[in-house]
Design an enzyme around this catalytic site. Structure first.
Site, PDB file in Angstrom:
ATOM      1  N   TYR A 469       0.826  -1.217   0.000  1.00 30.86           N
ATOM      2  CA  TYR A 469       0.000   0.000   0.000  1.00 30.86           C
ATOM      3  C   TYR A 469       0.859   1.267   0.000  1.00 30.86           C
ATOM      4  CZ  TYR A 469      -3.352  -3.576   1.422  1.00 30.86           C
ATOM      5  OH  TYR A 469      -4.112  -4.723   1.502  1.00 30.86           O
ATOM      6  N   HIS A 470       1.872   1.270  -0.890  1.00 29.37           N
ATOM      7  CA  HIS A 470       2.763   2.418  -1.002  1.00 29.37           C
ATOM      8  C   HIS A 470       2.819   2.954  -2.432  1.00 29.37           C
ATOM      9  CE1 HIS A 470       5.145   0.540   2.603  1.00 29.37           C
ATOM     10  NE2 HIS A 470       4.005   1.088   2.980  1.00 29.37           N
ATOM     11  N   PRO A 471       1.687   3.203  -3.090  1.00 30.10           N
ATOM     12  CA  PRO A 471       1.753   3.768  -4.437  1.00 30.10           C
ATOM     13  C   PRO A 471       2.383   5.155  -4.397  1.00 30.10           C
ATOM     14  CG  PRO A 471      -0.488   3.890  -3.588  1.00 30.10           C
ATOM     15  CD  PRO A 471       0.295   3.067  -2.612  1.00 30.10           C
TER      16      PRO A 471
END
Length: 561
Positions: A469-471
């Site tokens: 969850y690190h776009p």
């Protein structure tokens, strides 16, 4: 609100937007409007650290984006939640505080982001935080953001994991956000007095009493209003009504790595071919908008635990009630931590200059949704490759702001990324099988000891890897033809418009992204106001001296084939 004027309009009350709202309004003179699509963050499930899996998976608090079928992950669609609430993703994330390695920011400058090297970024990391322990030249002492170590590794599994890393030949590090990231040690989290230290709590709430700051929730921004090549305002929708609001100085997009490029595209700013295909009138051809998209992938190694000391024994309804009740009354106990209290950062191979693999250790074996993985006690370590070479893109599919854009990360397209995940399996298995964990380690649940060859590992990774969850990086900062903003965060070719959030990272750092996003917003606030920048730091950075020849500092005490 129609035709009302503000000096600054900030789109998105997330990790960056809340920082900007505070800093741009603190002089008391500039009028600031902050627009947020979501609503209040006062839910107990947001504020109580241990409940972190709930807001992330709740539509009320998070955009539940989904990727296109990922071609190198057997066509799987990947979950991509983004905060839709005051505080944005800082209100739904895992609260892990990792700045990234110093070399990550030196890399930004090499990619054309002038003065975004570590020496210029460190002062703004310090400005943002209050570190709970004795400080030094690397840590802040009076910033808005609270950072600590949760329950200070009371569960013995945390220290056993750190000891295993050291036994395997790696360094011990007391502060991976200090002089040296590489090694094993305590993990830091954005928690203050037992409560989530989101940017809403840390920055926005103290500023909301100011008369020159207006915060409007449940406002869906349709587009930036342009007069030729200048941003003159924003159009948004609230409760079925349309509003146009004008800006005197600048519009700042802080809608995140999905939202910011999408709003630019809806505004007619982007790749002209893509915009035309989506039925959007082209106002400014800027081909890099939505490109260069990056993310971290990870999977978790799970083991059964010989002793009944893991958090799996706390997952029953009665125990959850007791944990919650204690937290409500005292803000202490298991409710006051995200449970990721020890960690590690290592290099995947010799010739890698700084760490590209990251460990989050959890004294439980469970799924991302908080449910137990099996009956009995266990533990797991999340491991991922954090410097991917694969690149994806975000594209608007229509002019409808309510239609989600197309998202494809193109995960694992690059062979180097696949090679790094093979190292993840082999190096992790070696670490977990050190003698420091002999009293606790039982059967390997996942991936399973049968997964050994390159082909078997590749198959496992394609089927079980998940987004961390690190776009980021979808509106990159720089000066080349694919850059979207310059080194002062101004959109190339458009006056009065900036982007400030993780989308402007040129490359993704080795670590969780909340800390660098807050740093970027702190530094950008000074750039926007034309303030004198904080003096560059000359703090030392530790790099493994033999990184070109050795993958770790010493030989493992015991190796497992």
């Amino acid at each position: 609100m129609n035709n009302e004027n503000f000096d600054y309009i900030i789109v998105g009350a997330g990790s960056a937007g809340c920082v900007l709202a505070n800093r741009l309004s603190e002089d008391g003179n500039s009028s600031v409007l902050l627009l947020e699509t979501g609503g209040s963050d006062k839910s107990i499930f947001i504020q109580m650290p241990t409940a972190l899996s709930i807001p992330m998976n709740t539509k009320k608090y998070a955009w539940q984006f989904e990727t296109e079928p990922e071609p190198h992950l057997d066509g799987r669609r990947m979950h991509c939640p983004r905060g839709k609430v005051l505080g944005g993703s800082s209100s739904i994330n895992g609260m892990v505080y990792v700045r990234g390695h110093a070399k990550d920011f030196d890399e930004w400058q090499q990619y054309g982001a002038k003065d975004w090297d570590y020496a210029h970024c460190l002062p703004y990391f310090k400005k943002a935080e209050t570190w709970a322990f004795p400080g030094d030249e690397y840590r802040g002492k009076d910033g808005p953001l609270g950072v600590n170590n949760g329950n200070e590794m009371k569960n013995p599994l945390y220290q056993a994991f750190v000891d295993a890393g050291v036994e395997a030949g790696y360094l011990a590090t007391d502060d991976y956000n200090g002089a040296g990231q590489e090694g094993f040690g305590p993990m830091h989290m954005t928690v203050k007095n037992g409560v989530r230290s989101s940017t809403s709590n840390a920055y926005l709430r103290p500023a909301m009493a100011r008369s020159n700051l207006t915060v409007i929730t449940h406002a869906l921004v349709h587009k930036v209003l342009l007069a030729g090549k200048k941003a003159v305002g924003v159009r948004y929708e609230r409760k079925g009504q349309m509003f146009d609001v004008k800006v005197n100085k600048e519009v700042v997009l802080s809608a995140g790595p999905i939202g910011s490029p999408h709003i630019l595209q809806l505004s007619g700013i982007g790749n002209k071919t893509n915009l035309t295909e989506a039925g959007i009138e082209v106002h400014h051809d800027l081909p890099g908008v939505g490109e260069n998209l990056q993310d971290h992938l990870e999977f978790y190694f799970q083991f059964k635990c010989k002793k009944p000391i893991s958090l799996n024994g706390q997952l029953g309804l009665w125990n959850k009630f007791l944990i919650g009740a204690r937290w409500i009354l005292t803000k202490k106990g298991l409710g006051a931590t995200n449970h990721f209290e020890s960690c590690g950062f290592i290099r995947s191979k010799a010739t890698v200059e700084w760490p590209d693999l990251q460990y989050h250790f959890l004294p439980a074996a469970m799924r991302y949704d908080g449910k137990e993985a099996f009956a009995g006690h266990g533990f797991q370590v999340h491991i991922g490759h954090n410097k991917p070479k694969s690149r994806g893109a975000i594209k608007a599919l229509s002019s409808d702001p309510k239609a989600h854009p197309e998202i494809c990360f193109n995960y694992l397209e690059h062979e180097d990324d696949r090679e790094a995940f093979r190292a993840c399996v082999r190096l992790t298995r070696e670490i977990i099988n050190q003698s420091a964990l002999d009293d606790y380690r039982d059967e390997e649940i996942q991936p399973g000891i049968a997964v050994q060859t390159d082909e078997e590992i590749d198959t496992f990774v394609r089927q079980f890897v998940e987004s961390a969850y690190h776009p980021s990086c979808s509106c990159k900062m720089g000066s080349d033809d694919m850059a979207v903003v310059d080194s002062e965060t101004r959109v190339h070719g458009i006056k009065g418009l900036r982007v400030v959030d993780s989308s402007i990272f040129p490359t993704i750092p080795n670590g969780n992204l909340n800390a660098p996003t807050i740093m970027v917003a702190e530094r950008a606030a000074d750039l926007i106001r034309g303030k004198e920048m904080l003096p560059a730091s000359n703090a030392e950075v530790r790099i493994a001296p033999e990184w070109q020849q050795k993958q770790r500092t010493s030989e493992a005490k015991r190796k497992i084939n």
